[in-house]
Design an enzyme around this catalytic site. Structure first.
Site, mmCIF file in Angstrom:
data_model
loop_
_atom_site.group_PDB
_atom_site.id
_atom_site.type_symbol
_atom_site.label_atom_id
_atom_site.label_comp_id
_atom_site.label_asym_id
_atom_site.label_seq_id
_atom_site.Cartn_x
_atom_site.Cartn_y
_atom_site.Cartn_z
ATOM 1 C CB ALA A 66 -0.879 -0.017 1.237
ATOM 2 N N GLY A 111 0.607 -5.154 0.874
ATOM 3 C CA GLY A 111 -0.579 -5.292 0.030
ATOM 4 C C GLY A 111 -0.277 -5.945 -1.314
ATOM 5 C CD GLU A 114 -2.077 -7.951 2.976
ATOM 6 O OE1 GLU A 114 -1.772 -6.778 2.707
ATOM 7 O OE2 GLU A 114 -2.714 -8.280 3.977
ATOM 8 C CD GLU A 134 1.812 -5.577 5.619
ATOM 9 O OE1 GLU A 134 2.696 -6.438 5.846
ATOM 10 O OE2 GLU A 134 1.044 -5.637 4.638
#
Ligand code: DAK
Length: 264
Positions: A66, A111, A114, A134
């Site tokens: 992200a 992300g 993911e 993260e």
């Protein structure tokens, strides 16, 4: 919708979405996620698309996570909105009626990992790196990483990756079963497209039934999963494709699948 942060192409029944912010290593910002969701709408609506490939622009990254600039500004309400936007889009990948391959051409972090984990399977370049870093930012994976990684490679390996935030390379990802195949970087897309083309020739009804049986079955006990498979199998026999596939075998010819149910 005009796309600025992704590229969307369709060729020979295979759609490709390319995350296209190479200067930020294709990091997922809100604008990109909105475009991605729009492209997924198109994929869902178009019956001529039989397989989907996700990849990243440039030779450095699939998606480096992200967008940290945006995360830095999030308040709890903003975080909820960001999460919903990202989760909605990513969670639609396992629900699509067609196979989705992640072509991981570099960093797949946070992300990005993911996103790849939500695909049906991953092919990677030798230069790919996977990680859920993260923890280094004081947060945890929020687009399904704690759940999908643990289910795919086992809880203990997932714990180690998520608690340390360390990256693994493509060879290690292959060993762990996170990646199906590893290619020289220049061979990756050819390898992905070869497999996508094989799947794109199969009957849509059977592909969808197989995907749903596997994905829904993974969330339930074996007896319930076998019951799901049984229903999915029955649905295949309501398709013209099942008649065509078996007839083609008996007539020693290639099947011509239409992807329709008998009544349609
Ligand atoms: N976001 C924004 N910009 C990024 C970025 C990212 N994730 N990753 C890289 N960039 C930018 C860099 O800032 C740099 O920009 P300039 O300085 O050139 O303007 C450019 O891309 C090139 O990066 P580097 O110069 O750092 O390149 P290196 O080769 O030296 O290093 C690297 C590559 C991938 C190791 C490094 O860039 C890196 O560590 N990047 C960050 C990786 C990371 O921590 N990713 C995880 C992000 S956290 C949520 C749900 C989910 C999430 C969040 C919320 N909710 C439920 C609310 C997800 C979170 C994440 O994914």
């Amino acid at each position: 919708m005009t796309y600025e942060h992704i590229l969307f192409t369709v060729k020979d029944h295979v759609a490709t979405i390319t995350f296209n912010r190479p200067k930020a290593l294709n990091a997922l910002n809100r604008a990109l996620l909105a475009e991605f969701a729009n492209a997924i709408d198109q994929v869902e609506d178009r019956e001529d698309i039989h397989a989907l490939v996700l990849t990243g622009s440039g030779d450095k990254a699939f998606v480096a996570g992200a967008d940290i600039t945006e995360i830095n500004q999030l308040d709890p309400l903003g975080a909820k909105h960001f999460a919903r936007q990202g989760l909605d889009a990513i969670n639609r990948l396992p629900q699509l009626p067609i196979p989705v391959i992640a072509a991981v051409n570099g960093y797949a972090l946070g992300g990005g990992s993911e996103m790849a984990l939500a695909c049906d399977f991953i092919y990677a370049a030798e230069t790919a790196n996977f990680g859920l870093p993260e923890i280094n930012l004081g947060i945890i994976p929020g687009f399904g990483g704690t759940q999908r990684l643990a289910r795919l490679i086992g809880a203990n390996m997932a714990r180690e990756m998520i608690y340390t935030g360390k990256m693994i390379d493509a060879t290690e990802a292959l060993r762990l079963g996170m990646v199906n195949k590893v290619f020289a970087p220049e061979q990756l897309m050819a390898g992905v497209m070869e497999t996508a083309a094989v799947m794109a020739q199969k009957g849509r009804v059977a592909l969808r039934a197989a995907k749903q049986a596997i994905n829904n079955g993974l969330n339930v006990d074996l007896a319930s999963g076998l019951a799901l498979e049984n229903d999915a199998f029955a649905l295949c026999l309501a398709s013209t494709d099942a008649r065509e596939g078996t007839s083609a075998f008996l007539e020693k010819r290639k099947p011509d699948f239409k992807g329709t149910l008998s009544s349609s």
